[in-house]
Design a protein around this motif. Structure first.
Motif, PDB file in Angstrom:
ATOM      1  N   THR A   1       4.672  -1.737  12.681  1.00 58.20           N
ATOM      2  CA  THR A   1       3.793  -1.124  11.682  1.00 58.20           C
ATOM      3  C   THR A   1       4.366   0.154  11.092  1.00 58.20           C
ATOM      4  O   THR A   1       3.885   0.638  10.082  1.00 58.20           O
ATOM      5  CB  THR A   1       2.408  -0.815  12.291  1.00 58.20           C
ATOM      6  N   GLN A   2       5.410   0.696  11.716  1.00 57.49           N
ATOM      7  CA  GLN A   2       6.070   1.881  11.160  1.00 57.49           C
ATOM      8  C   GLN A   2       7.557   1.809  11.463  1.00 57.49           C
ATOM      9  O   GLN A   2       7.974   1.192  12.434  1.00 57.49           O
ATOM     10  CB  GLN A   2       5.469   3.177  11.694  1.00 57.49           C
ATOM     11  N   ALA A   3       8.357   2.424  10.600  1.00 56.12           N
ATOM     12  CA  ALA A   3       9.814   2.363  10.722  1.00 56.12           C
ATOM     13  C   ALA A   3      10.408   3.719  11.074  1.00 56.12           C
ATOM     14  O   ALA A   3      11.512   4.037  10.665  1.00 56.12           O
ATOM     15  CB  ALA A   3      10.417   1.838   9.420  1.00 56.12           C
ATOM     16  N   TYR A   4       9.676   4.509  11.815  1.00 57.63           N
ATOM     17  CA  TYR A   4      10.152   5.837  12.200  1.00 57.63           C
ATOM     18  C   TYR A   4       9.590   6.174  13.572  1.00 57.63           C
ATOM     19  O   TYR A   4       8.585   5.614  14.009  1.00 57.63           O
ATOM     20  CB  TYR A   4       9.736   6.892  11.174  1.00 57.63           C
ATOM     21  N   GLU A   5      10.247   7.074  14.244  1.00 49.79           N
ATOM     22  CA  GLU A   5       9.788   7.550  15.549  1.00 49.79           C
ATOM     23  C   GLU A   5       8.577   8.469  15.357  1.00 49.79           C
ATOM     24  O   GLU A   5       8.497   9.181  14.346  1.00 49.79           O
ATOM     25  CB  GLU A   5      10.911   8.332  16.251  1.00 49.79           C
ATOM     26  N   PRO A   6       7.661   8.469  16.293  1.00 44.80           N
ATOM     27  CA  PRO A   6       6.495   9.362  16.164  1.00 44.80           C
ATOM     28  C   PRO A   6       6.879  10.837  16.017  1.00 44.80           C
ATOM     29  O   PRO A   6       6.166  11.599  15.373  1.00 44.80           O
ATOM     30  CB  PRO A   6       5.722   9.134  17.467  1.00 44.80           C
ATOM     31  N   SER A   7       8.013  11.231  16.569  1.00 44.39           N
ATOM     32  CA  SER A   7       8.438  12.624  16.489  1.00 44.39           C
ATOM     33  C   SER A   7       9.283  12.923  15.243  1.00 44.39           C
ATOM     34  O   SER A   7       9.763  14.042  15.073  1.00 44.39           O
ATOM     35  CB  SER A   7       9.240  12.992  17.740  1.00 44.39           C
ATOM     36  N   ALA A   8       9.450  11.940  14.359  1.00 43.57           N
ATOM     37  CA  ALA A   8      10.266  12.136  13.154  1.00 43.57           C
ATOM     38  C   ALA A   8       9.630  13.192  12.251  1.00 43.57           C
ATOM     39  O   ALA A   8       8.400  13.313  12.190  1.00 43.57           O
ATOM     40  CB  ALA A   8      10.397  10.820  12.389  1.00 43.57           C
ATOM     41  N   PRO A   9      10.474  13.941  11.535  1.00 45.97           N
ATOM     42  CA  PRO A   9       9.938  14.933  10.590  1.00 45.97           C
ATOM     43  C   PRO A   9       9.039  14.259   9.546  1.00 45.97           C
ATOM     44  O   PRO A   9       9.222  13.086   9.218  1.00 45.97           O
ATOM     45  CB  PRO A   9      11.181  15.519   9.922  1.00 45.97           C
ATOM     46  N   GLU A  10       8.098  14.998   9.048  1.00 48.44           N
ATOM     47  CA  GLU A  10       7.155  14.458   8.063  1.00 48.44           C
ATOM     48  C   GLU A  10       7.873  13.905   6.834  1.00 48.44           C
ATOM     49  O   GLU A  10       7.460  12.886   6.277  1.00 48.44           O
ATOM     50  CB  GLU A  10       6.145  15.533   7.654  1.00 48.44           C
ATOM     51  N   SER A  11       8.967  14.537   6.412  1.00 49.73           N
ATOM     52  CA  SER A  11       9.717  14.046   5.247  1.00 49.73           C
ATOM     53  C   SER A  11      10.286  12.650   5.517  1.00 49.73           C
ATOM     54  O   SER A  11      10.262  11.785   4.645  1.00 49.73           O
ATOM     55  CB  SER A  11      10.843  15.016   4.882  1.00 49.73           C
ATOM     56  N   LYS A  12      10.778  12.408   6.723  1.00 53.07           N
ATOM     57  CA  LYS A  12      11.304  11.096   7.107  1.00 53.07           C
ATOM     58  C   LYS A  12      10.166  10.075   7.133  1.00 53.07           C
ATOM     59  O   LYS A  12      10.309   8.941   6.651  1.00 53.07           O
ATOM     60  CB  LYS A  12      11.983  11.183   8.475  1.00 53.07           C
ATOM     61  N   GLN A  13       9.034  10.455   7.671  1.00 49.90           N
ATOM     62  CA  GLN A  13       7.885   9.555   7.723  1.00 49.90           C
ATOM     63  C   GLN A  13       7.451   9.144   6.318  1.00 49.90           C
ATOM     64  O   GLN A  13       7.229   7.959   6.051  1.00 49.90           O
ATOM     65  CB  GLN A  13       6.723  10.214   8.465  1.00 49.90           C
ATOM     66  N   ARG A  14       7.364  10.107   5.407  1.00 54.03           N
ATOM     67  CA  ARG A  14       6.983   9.805   4.016  1.00 54.03           C
ATOM     68  C   ARG A  14       7.987   8.869   3.360  1.00 54.03           C
ATOM     69  O   ARG A  14       7.601   7.922   2.667  1.00 54.03           O
ATOM     70  CB  ARG A  14       6.856  11.100   3.204  1.00 54.03           C
TER      71      ARG A  14
ATOM     72  N   GLU B   1      10.004   6.669   4.762  1.00 57.34           N
ATOM     73  CA  GLU B   1       9.889   5.323   5.324  1.00 57.34           C
ATOM     74  C   GLU B   1       8.630   4.608   4.839  1.00 57.34           C
ATOM     75  O   GLU B   1       8.668   3.424   4.534  1.00 57.34           O
ATOM     76  CB  GLU B   1       9.930   5.369   6.851  1.00 57.34           C
ATOM     77  N   ILE B   2       7.527   5.325   4.751  1.00 56.23           N
ATOM     78  CA  ILE B   2       6.274   4.726   4.274  1.00 56.23           C
ATOM     79  C   ILE B   2       6.415   4.290   2.821  1.00 56.23           C
ATOM     80  O   ILE B   2       5.912   3.227   2.434  1.00 56.23           O
ATOM     81  CB  ILE B   2       5.094   5.709   4.454  1.00 56.23           C
ATOM     82  N   GLN B   3       7.114   5.067   2.005  1.00 58.84           N
ATOM     83  CA  GLN B   3       7.290   4.733   0.593  1.00 58.84           C
ATOM     84  C   GLN B   3       8.137   3.481   0.387  1.00 58.84           C
ATOM     85  O   GLN B   3       8.022   2.827  -0.646  1.00 58.84           O
ATOM     86  CB  GLN B   3       7.900   5.908  -0.163  1.00 58.84           C
ATOM     87  N   LYS B   4       8.974   3.117   1.354  1.00 51.32           N
ATOM     88  CA  LYS B   4       9.796   1.912   1.218  1.00 51.32           C
ATOM     89  C   LYS B   4       8.927   0.665   1.077  1.00 51.32           C
ATOM     90  O   LYS B   4       9.250  -0.239   0.329  1.00 51.32           O
ATOM     91  CB  LYS B   4      10.733   1.751   2.415  1.00 51.32           C
ATOM     92  N   TYR B   5       7.842   0.621   1.824  1.00 46.57           N
ATOM     93  CA  TYR B   5       6.902  -0.503   1.735  1.00 46.57           C
ATOM     94  C   TYR B   5       5.565  -0.019   2.264  1.00 46.57           C
ATOM     95  O   TYR B   5       5.342   0.044   3.466  1.00 46.57           O
ATOM     96  CB  TYR B   5       7.403  -1.705   2.527  1.00 46.57           C
ATOM     97  N   THR B   6       4.678   0.314   1.362  1.00 44.71           N
ATOM     98  CA  THR B   6       3.428   0.980   1.726  1.00 44.71           C
ATOM     99  C   THR B   6       2.497   0.096   2.556  1.00 44.71           C
ATOM    100  O   THR B   6       1.624   0.608   3.240  1.00 44.71           O
ATOM    101  CB  THR B   6       2.678   1.453   0.474  1.00 44.71           C
ATOM    102  N   ARG B   7       2.701  -1.216   2.545  1.00 41.82           N
ATOM    103  CA  ARG B   7       1.789  -2.108   3.270  1.00 41.82           C
ATOM    104  C   ARG B   7       2.326  -2.517   4.643  1.00 41.82           C
ATOM    105  O   ARG B   7       1.756  -3.358   5.317  1.00 41.82           O
ATOM    106  CB  ARG B   7       1.484  -3.326   2.416  1.00 41.82           C
ATOM    107  N   GLN B   8       3.434  -1.910   5.077  1.00 40.84           N
ATOM    108  CA  GLN B   8       3.998  -2.257   6.374  1.00 40.84           C
ATOM    109  C   GLN B   8       3.011  -1.987   7.509  1.00 40.84           C
ATOM    110  O   GLN B   8       2.906  -2.768   8.454  1.00 40.84           O
ATOM    111  CB  GLN B   8       5.299  -1.503   6.630  1.00 40.84           C
ATOM    112  N   SER B   9       2.260  -0.916   7.419  1.00 39.97           N
ATOM    113  CA  SER B   9       1.299  -0.609   8.484  1.00 39.97           C
ATOM    114  C   SER B   9       0.185  -1.655   8.534  1.00 39.97           C
ATOM    115  O   SER B   9      -0.363  -1.936   9.596  1.00 39.97           O
ATOM    116  CB  SER B   9       0.699   0.783   8.290  1.00 39.97           C
ATOM    117  N   GLU B  10      -0.119  -2.258   7.398  1.00 42.03           N
ATOM    118  CA  GLU B  10      -1.162  -3.295   7.337  1.00 42.03           C
ATOM    119  C   GLU B  10      -0.651  -4.638   7.867  1.00 42.03           C
ATOM    120  O   GLU B  10      -1.324  -5.299   8.649  1.00 42.03           O
ATOM    121  CB  GLU B  10      -1.625  -3.455   5.888  1.00 42.03           C
ATOM    122  N   PHE B  11       0.569  -5.042   7.447  1.00 39.60           N
ATOM    123  CA  PHE B  11       1.105  -6.353   7.807  1.00 39.60           C
ATOM    124  C   PHE B  11       1.902  -6.356   9.119  1.00 39.60           C
ATOM    125  O   PHE B  11       2.077  -7.391   9.744  1.00 39.60           O
ATOM    126  CB  PHE B  11       1.993  -6.890   6.694  1.00 39.60           C
TER     127      PHE B  11
END
Length: 91
Positions: free
Chosen positions: A37-50, A52-62
């Motif tokens: 559901t996510q492509a980053y480590e929980p401890s990743a910086p917020e910029s990295k999290q954003r 990764e989420i922008q690559k495919y916004t529905r990854q957390s859903e699917f």
């Protein structure tokens, strides 16, 4: 023999050994799927999290995203290749 792999007991750390499972197929179809559901480590910086989420916004859903694929077309006797934009365009 020179091509044998080390055993797990002989290694200090576990490892993953990949092989070509398509070698026995004439026209293998291949898909690259990123699972989770996510492509980053929980401890990743917020910029990295954003990013990764922008690559495919529905990854957390699917729970996955399709990064690429190669499918054999018998009519044209060639491969149809799809990249990241194909996967992100799927609903």
């Amino acid at each position: 023999n020179e091509h044998s792999l080390p055993t797990m007991a002989s290694l200090s750390h576990p490892y993953l050994c990949l092989g070509n499972i398509t070698s026995n197929f004439r026209h293998p179809n291949i898909i690259d799927i990123k699972m989770g559901t996510q492509a980053y480590e929980p401890s990743a910086p917020e910029s990295k999290q954003r990013r990764e989420i922008q690559k495919y916004t529905r990854q957390s859903e699917f729970g996955l995203r399709i990064v690429g694929m190669r499918v054999y077309d018998k009519v044209t006797d060639d491969y149809i290749c799809k990249g990241k934009s194909f996967g992100t365009g799927l609903l």
